[in-house]
Design an enzyme around this catalytic site. Structure first.
Site: not given
Length: 262
Positions: A134, A147
């Site tokens: 990401s 995350y």
């Protein structure tokens, strides 16, 4: 390009994983999609002809069994797309032990366990791995500690695998998407819309991409096209790389945003 090749996609029931399954199937691959929820997998299977496998990608026994199923059904394994992931939406001081462990399990251990289980077959086929990280693997957003750490670590995993298994002909690359219109992002946009008093989800997407040079989120199919390239012979001399697909967000100098006039 992928006629007869065998592909396993984790997190294959929705979003980027589902789009990747459709792309590989359209090019003749034999595809298995893996995830924890049967319903989305069954929908992808009905739409694309992929093999649905219900399992937790971070569970060693479950993922090893899934790999054996793919090999038994298809006769081998050529490509792994490690796309499974999850949330981790709190700052460090607000993250308890259970949430921290779950964040790392869903975002990092899932890829580690999947690739480890698949390596013997990938060595045989001189195959390819695409790890879906990401933009959070390169930068830190607010209050997404678990995350962010998990996605950063995926880049380290990618490079370690490339370093150790390139000599066996296995290529491993990562892709780092920015905002993509997926169910997980939709949930975040709905929360932003409610909190900021925006008109709807689309307004929230416009808000979070207003300083992105391309000015919009990606479609899952656009990220699937990059995954397809990294898994293909067209990228035969690329390994250990990180491809950023964020509409240009990483090129923006944050301190100059206030100076923009258009």
């Amino acid at each position: 390009m992928f006629d007869g090749r065998k592909v396993l996609i984790t997190g294959g029931g929705t979003g980027i994983g589902a789009a990747a399954a459709a792309r590989f199937r359209a090019e003749g691959a034999r595809v298995a999609v893996l995830g924890r929820r049967p319903a989305p997998l069954d929908e992808v299977a009905a739409r694309t002809g992929a093999l649905p496998l219900v399992a937790d990608a971070a569970d060693r026994a479950a993922i090893e069994d899934a790999v054996r199923t793919v090999v038994a059904r298809y006769g081998g394994l050529d490509v792994v797309v490690a796309n499974a992931g999850g949330h981790g939406l709190s700052a460090v001081g607000d993250t308890d032990d259970a949430d921290w462990e779950q964040s790392l399990r869903s975002n990092l251990t899932s890829a580690f366990a999947t690739v480890r289980a698949a390596l013997p077959e990938l060595v045989k086929s001189r195959g390819s791995v695409v790890v879906v990280s990401s933009l959070a693997g390169l930068f830190a957003g607010p209050s997404v500690a678990g995350y962010t750490v998990g996605k950063h670590a995926l880049i380290g995993l990618t490079r370690s695998l490339a370093r150790d298994y390139g000599r066996h002909g296995v290529r491993v690359n990562a892709v780092c998407p920015g905002w993509v219109c997926t169910p997980m992002a939709d949930e975040q946009m709905d929360a932003l819309s409610a909190a900021a008093g925006l008109a709807d989800r689309e307004a929230a997407y416009r808000r979070v991409t207003e300083n992105v040079p391309l000015g919009r989120p990606a479609r899952p199919e656009e990220i699937a096209a990059i995954i397809r390239f990294l898994a293909s012979d067209d990228s035969s001399y690329i390994t250990g790389s990180v491809t950023v697909a964020d509409g240009g967000a990483h090129a923006v100098d944050l301190p100059t945003i206030a100076l923009a006039t258009t």
